[in-house]
Write a protein that holds these residues in place. Structure first.
Motif, PDB file in Angstrom:
ATOM      1  N   LEU A  11       0.820  -1.206   0.000  1.00 48.97           N
ATOM      2  CA  LEU A  11       0.000   0.000   0.000  1.00 48.97           C
ATOM      3  C   LEU A  11       0.857   1.259   0.000  1.00 48.97           C
ATOM      4  N   GLY A  12       1.973   1.222   0.737  1.00 48.73           N
ATOM      5  CA  GLY A  12       2.839   2.392   0.793  1.00 48.73           C
ATOM      6  C   GLY A  12       3.458   2.716  -0.550  1.00 48.73           C
ATOM      7  N   VAL A  13       4.072   1.718  -1.167  1.00 49.21           N
ATOM      8  CA  VAL A  13       4.705   1.931  -2.473  1.00 49.21           C
ATOM      9  C   VAL A  13       3.654   2.180  -3.548  1.00 49.21           C
ATOM     10  N   GLY A  14       2.540   1.462  -3.464  1.00 48.11           N
ATOM     11  CA  GLY A  14       1.488   1.643  -4.463  1.00 48.11           C
ATOM     12  C   GLY A  14       0.894   3.038  -4.439  1.00 48.11           C
ATOM     13  N   SER A  15       0.623   3.559  -3.253  1.00 49.75           N
ATOM     14  CA  SER A  15       0.074   4.916  -3.160  1.00 49.75           C
ATOM     15  C   SER A  15       1.089   5.948  -3.627  1.00 49.75           C
ATOM     16  N   TRP A  16       2.376   5.701  -3.335  1.00 54.25           N
ATOM     17  CA  TRP A  16       3.420   6.626  -3.805  1.00 54.25           C
ATOM     18  C   TRP A  16       3.487   6.641  -5.329  1.00 54.25           C
ATOM     19  N   MET A  17       3.453   5.476  -5.940  1.00 59.20           N
ATOM     20  CA  MET A  17       3.498   5.406  -7.401  1.00 59.20           C
ATOM     21  C   MET A  17       2.253   6.025  -8.020  1.00 59.20           C
ATOM     22  N   LEU A  18       1.104   5.837  -7.373  1.00 61.77           N
ATOM     23  CA  LEU A  18      -0.138   6.397  -7.899  1.00 61.77           C
ATOM     24  C   LEU A  18      -0.074   7.909  -7.972  1.00 61.77           C
ATOM     25  N   PHE A  19       0.342   8.540  -6.875  1.00 58.20           N
ATOM     26  CA  PHE A  19       0.319   9.998  -6.825  1.00 58.20           C
ATOM     27  C   PHE A  19       1.580  10.636  -7.407  1.00 58.20           C
ATOM     28  N   THR A  20       2.611   9.848  -7.665  1.00 56.98           N
ATOM     29  CA  THR A  20       3.841  10.412  -8.224  1.00 56.98           C
ATOM     30  C   THR A  20       3.914  10.234  -9.734  1.00 56.98           C
ATOM     31  N   PHE A  21       3.663   9.024 -10.201  1.00 55.77           N
ATOM     32  CA  PHE A  21       3.817   8.743 -11.628  1.00 55.77           C
ATOM     33  C   PHE A  21       2.490   8.816 -12.381  1.00 55.77           C
ATOM     34  N   VAL A  22       1.480   8.132 -11.863  1.00 56.17           N
ATOM     35  CA  VAL A  22       0.205   8.106 -12.576  1.00 56.17           C
ATOM     36  C   VAL A  22      -0.407   9.497 -12.637  1.00 56.17           C
ATOM     37  N   TRP A  23      -0.336  10.233 -11.525  1.00 57.15           N
ATOM     38  CA  TRP A  23      -0.916  11.575 -11.511  1.00 57.15           C
ATOM     39  C   TRP A  23      -0.174  12.507 -12.461  1.00 57.15           C
ATOM     40  N   LEU A  24       1.152  12.391 -12.522  1.00 58.70           N
ATOM     41  CA  LEU A  24       1.920  13.205 -13.462  1.00 58.70           C
ATOM     42  C   LEU A  24       1.573  12.847 -14.902  1.00 58.70           C
ATOM     43  N   LEU A  25       1.344  11.558 -15.141  1.00 59.77           N
ATOM     44  CA  LEU A  25       0.966  11.131 -16.485  1.00 59.77           C
ATOM     45  C   LEU A  25      -0.385  11.717 -16.875  1.00 59.77           C
ATOM     46  N   VAL A  26      -1.326  11.686 -15.939  1.00 59.13           N
ATOM     47  CA  VAL A  26      -2.649  12.272 -16.204  1.00 59.13           C
ATOM     48  C   VAL A  26      -2.524  13.768 -16.474  1.00 59.13           C
ATOM     49  N   THR A  27      -1.692  14.447 -15.676  1.00 61.59           N
ATOM     50  CA  THR A  27      -1.488  15.887 -15.873  1.00 61.59           C
ATOM     51  C   THR A  27      -0.883  16.181 -17.236  1.00 61.59           C
ATOM     52  N   ALA A  28       0.105  15.379 -17.637  1.00 60.94           N
ATOM     53  CA  ALA A  28       0.742  15.584 -18.938  1.00 60.94           C
ATOM     54  C   ALA A  28      -0.240  15.347 -20.082  1.00 60.94           C
ATOM     55  N   VAL A  29      -1.084  14.326 -19.951  1.00 62.14           N
ATOM     56  CA  VAL A  29      -2.074  14.043 -20.994  1.00 62.14           C
ATOM     57  C   VAL A  29      -3.085  15.181 -21.102  1.00 62.14           C
ATOM     58  N   LEU A  30      -3.557  15.668 -19.953  1.00 63.42           N
ATOM     59  CA  LEU A  30      -4.510  16.781 -19.971  1.00 63.42           C
ATOM     60  C   LEU A  30      -3.882  18.035 -20.560  1.00 63.42           C
ATOM     61  N   ALA A  31      -2.613  18.289 -20.211  1.00 63.59           N
ATOM     62  CA  ALA A  31      -1.926  19.453 -20.774  1.00 63.59           C
ATOM     63  C   ALA A  31      -1.799  19.334 -22.285  1.00 63.59           C
ATOM     64  N   SER A  32      -1.531  18.125 -22.759  1.00 66.45           N
ATOM     65  CA  SER A  32      -1.424  17.917 -24.202  1.00 66.45           C
ATOM     66  C   SER A  32      -2.764  18.110 -24.894  1.00 66.45           C
ATOM     67  N   ILE A  33      -3.834  17.667 -24.234  1.00 67.56           N
ATOM     68  CA  ILE A  33      -5.165  17.783 -24.838  1.00 67.56           C
ATOM     69  C   ILE A  33      -5.590  19.243 -24.982  1.00 67.56           C
ATOM     70  N   ILE A  34      -5.299  20.049 -23.952  1.00 67.10           N
ATOM     71  CA  ILE A  34      -5.730  21.453 -23.998  1.00 67.10           C
ATOM     72  C   ILE A  34      -4.707  22.346 -24.682  1.00 67.10           C
ATOM     73  N   GLY A  35      -3.607  21.746 -25.164  1.00 67.36           N
ATOM     74  CA  GLY A  35      -2.648  22.497 -25.963  1.00 67.36           C
ATOM     75  C   GLY A  35      -1.600  23.256 -25.185  1.00 67.36           C
ATOM     76  N   VAL A  36      -1.300  22.835 -23.955  1.00 67.42           N
ATOM     77  CA  VAL A  36      -0.268  23.494 -23.157  1.00 67.42           C
ATOM     78  C   VAL A  36       1.065  22.812 -23.414  1.00 67.42           C
ATOM     79  N   ASP A  37       2.060  23.596 -23.830  1.00 69.47           N
ATOM     80  CA  ASP A  37       3.397  23.064 -24.072  1.00 69.47           C
ATOM     81  C   ASP A  37       4.165  23.064 -22.753  1.00 69.47           C
ATOM     82  N   MET A  38       4.414  21.876 -22.199  1.00 69.95           N
ATOM     83  CA  MET A  38       5.064  21.774 -20.891  1.00 69.95           C
ATOM     84  C   MET A  38       6.551  22.083 -20.952  1.00 69.95           C
ATOM     85  N   THR A  39       7.117  22.198 -22.147  1.00 72.18           N
ATOM     86  CA  THR A  39       8.533  22.552 -22.287  1.00 72.18           C
ATOM     87  C   THR A  39       8.712  23.981 -22.759  1.00 72.18           C
TER      88      THR A  39
END
Length: 231
Positions: free
Chosen positions: A188-216
């Protein structure tokens, strides 16, 4: 009279328990592993990113100490939050297995105060070495760039780091309270860390790409701390 001193007495009790909890974490063998991890990522990242001869992606700026700090925040996210997992994955479950939790709950203290003390203790134990590594990293930046970040920029960075670690500390204690044994606590400890560290960043990057925000985009990486405070 007792009603007037009661809130102060509760606060002192919580702070005393939090200091004891933080001291236990800071003196544990896990702290050596955490300190090594923090200094490797944060200090090493600060030194490498501030190297004048270094070359990054053209859209990423490392011209000022604060821009380097902005990039170092990625190393903080990976190392300091993982340190919270290292310290807190069994903070509640271990006490339940060893019956320490039952003893603590039998004491004349409310459950909310006890939970707050555990949270502050874990957060303090994670934030103090992170702050120390950050300050050493800033010194490394100065040795490379011959410049310091302003006090406002450093305070802004440390404040944001403190809030992130407080959030992850809350998640870890919640995950640990759900665990029934050591194996599930680790999962649970490692799983929750991976969820909020990697999966959440991936979701944020996908949403940024959809709305046209250049993260670089270079201007998005130039954050003026004084402007942020005024807003």
């Amino acid at each position: 009279m007792s009603e007037q001193i009661h809130p102060r007495g509760r606060l002192m009790t919580v702070l005393t328990l939090a200091r004891f909890e933080a001291r236990q974490h800071l003196r544990s063998h896990r702290m050596f592993a955490l300190a090594s991890l923090l200094f490797l990522f944060i200090v090493g990242g600060s030194y490498g990113l501030s190297d004048p001869d270094g070359r990054l992606t053209p859209g990423i700026a490392t011209d000022t100490p604060y821009e380097v700090l902005f990039l170092v925040s990625l190393f903080v996210l990976l190392s300091a939050t993982l340190g919270v997992v290292l310290l807190g994955f069994d903070a509640i479950s271990r006490r339940r297995l060893t019956k320490e939790l039952a003893i603590e709950l039998s004491q004349p203290i409310s459950r909310s105060d006890l939970a707050l003390a555990h949270l502050l203790g874990l957060w303090t134990a994670a934030f103090l070495p992170t702050m120390a590594a950050t300050l050493v990293g800033v010194t490394m930046m100065h040795s490379q760039m011959d410049a310091w970040p302003s006090l406002a920029e450093l305070a802004y960075f440390l404040g944001a780091t403190a809030l992130v670690l407080l959030w992850y500390s809350s998640i870890q204690l919640l995950a640990s309270s759900l665990a029934r044994d050591l194996g599930s606590a680790v999962t649970l400890g490692v799983g929750s860390w991976m969820l909020f560290t990697f999966v959440w960043l991936l979701v944020t990057a996908v949403l940024a790409s959809i709305i046209g925000v250049d993260m670089t985009d270079r201007p998005t990486l130039r954050i003026n701390a004084s402007t942020a405070f005024r807003r």
